[in-house]
Structures are given as structure tokens and as C-alpha cells.
Scaffold this motif. Structure first.
Motif, PDB file in Angstrom:
ATOM      1  N   TYR A 116       0.857  -1.186   0.000  1.00 23.99           N
ATOM      2  CA  TYR A 116       0.000   0.000   0.000  1.00 23.99           C
ATOM      3  C   TYR A 116       0.894   1.238   0.000  1.00 23.99           C
ATOM      4  O   TYR A 116       1.770   1.376   0.845  1.00 23.99           O
ATOM      5  N   PRO A 117       0.679   2.140  -0.948  1.00 25.61           N
ATOM      6  CA  PRO A 117       1.578   3.286  -1.051  1.00 25.61           C
ATOM      7  C   PRO A 117       1.264   4.385  -0.054  1.00 25.61           C
ATOM      8  O   PRO A 117       0.143   4.517   0.419  1.00 25.61           O
ATOM      9  N   THR A 118       2.277   5.151   0.250  1.00 27.71           N
ATOM     10  CA  THR A 118       2.102   6.418   0.944  1.00 27.71           C
ATOM     11  C   THR A 118       2.153   7.465  -0.153  1.00 27.71           C
ATOM     12  O   THR A 118       3.193   7.659  -0.784  1.00 27.71           O
ATOM     13  N   LYS A 119       1.019   8.073  -0.432  1.00 28.16           N
ATOM     14  CA  LYS A 119       0.911   8.992  -1.571  1.00 28.16           C
ATOM     15  C   LYS A 119       1.392  10.378  -1.153  1.00 28.16           C
ATOM     16  O   LYS A 119       0.627  11.194  -0.667  1.00 28.16           O
ATOM     17  N   VAL A 120       2.675  10.585  -1.349  1.00 31.29           N
ATOM     18  CA  VAL A 120       3.309  11.848  -0.989  1.00 31.29           C
ATOM     19  C   VAL A 120       3.981  12.399  -2.224  1.00 31.29           C
ATOM     20  O   VAL A 120       4.593  11.660  -2.991  1.00 31.29           O
ATOM     21  N   TRP A 121       3.844  13.694  -2.416  1.00 37.18           N
ATOM     22  CA  TRP A 121       4.555  14.341  -3.508  1.00 37.18           C
ATOM     23  C   TRP A 121       5.102  15.652  -3.008  1.00 37.18           C
ATOM     24  O   TRP A 121       4.664  16.184  -1.995  1.00 37.18           O
TER      25      TRP A 121
END
Length: 146
Positions: free
Chosen positions: A70-75
């Protein structure tokens, strides 16, 4: 292995095989946009899809495992400098409030889901210059009062 390293490995394999994202998406049975996003670490792949991708690109089991997490959606929150990404950022900056107003006028108080969502990117040939057509399709989620 970090998702940044996973993405770099996938892109290197893609380039060495001479494949397009369209070809990869079709081969794994998923949208090219979604497949690219998962390869860039912004979505998790189902096991079968990750296995199919890794078989296609000749990637190791550790890549397959990483793609399923499961990704950690950080940009980066800074204004992007890549011209294409910047223009998309600019579109949201210029038209974001407008889209919010129009969507809420048509649907009510709520948001467009980025979870129950799809996106297509098409090329429209035009004698004045080819056009980029981006279609975003998200479920409307009304805010609830309690």
C-alpha cells in the motif's frame, strides 16, 4: 527497496525492452494510466498484475512484492519545474476553484473521488497542432451531516 528505486528499475526495464506504457498496460490487462501510476508508486498492484508486469519486464520478486504494498501517496509540495507537470499544476491553480464551483452547483456539496476514479490520455490529431485529451472520471461523494 524504496518506491523511487522500484520506479527507476521499472522504467529502465521498460526502456530496455522498447515497450510503451500503452503496451505494458494492455499486456497486464490494466489501463496504461493506472499501470504507470502504480509503477511510479502511487497505487498498489494486485498480486496477479504485479506478477504479470514483472514477468513481462524480467524483474525480480522484490519488485513484485514492492508493487503490491500500500503506497504512501506523498509528492513534493513545491511548485514543480518540469514544464508538462507545471502546466497541469497551473491548470488546477487557474481552474481548480472554477471546477469546484461547477461540480458543486451540479452535484451539491461534496468532492470527486480519486479512489473510485479512472483517467484516460488520448492524442487528438489537429492540423493546428495535436491536442492532448485528458478525461478524468470520478464518483461524486457528497459530504454528510450528522
Amino acid at each position: 527497496m524504496s518506491m523511487s528505486e522500484v520506479a527507476k528499475t521499472i522504467i529502465a526495464a521498460k526502456e530496455s525492452k522498447g515497450l510503451s506504457w500503452e503496451e505494458i498496460g494492455n499486456a497486464v490487462g490494466m489501463s496504461p494510466v493506472w499501470t504507470t501510476s502504480a509503477c511510479m508508486g502511487m497505487n498498489s498492484m494486485p498480486k496477479e498484475t504485479a506478477e504479470s508486469l514483472c514477468n513481462l519486464l524480467g524483474l525480480d520478486a522484490d519488485i513484485c512484492t514492492a508493487l503490491q504494498k500500500y503506497p504512501t501517496k506523498v509528492w513534493d509540495q513545491a511548485v514543480p519545474t518540469d514544464p508538462l507537470v507545471y502546466r497541469l499544476y497551473e491548470i488546477v491553480g487557474v481552474y481548480g476553484e472554477t471546477l469546484k464551483e461547477v461540480i458543486q452547483e451540479k452535484f451539491g456539496d461534496g468532492i470527486m473521488s480519486a479512489i473510485d476514479f479512472s483517467m484516460e490520455v488520448e492524442k487528438e490529431e489537429n492540423p493546428k497542432g495535436d491536442r492532448v485529451v485528458i478525461t478524468m472520471n470520478g464518483k461524486f461523494l457528497p459530504y454528510k451531516a450528522w
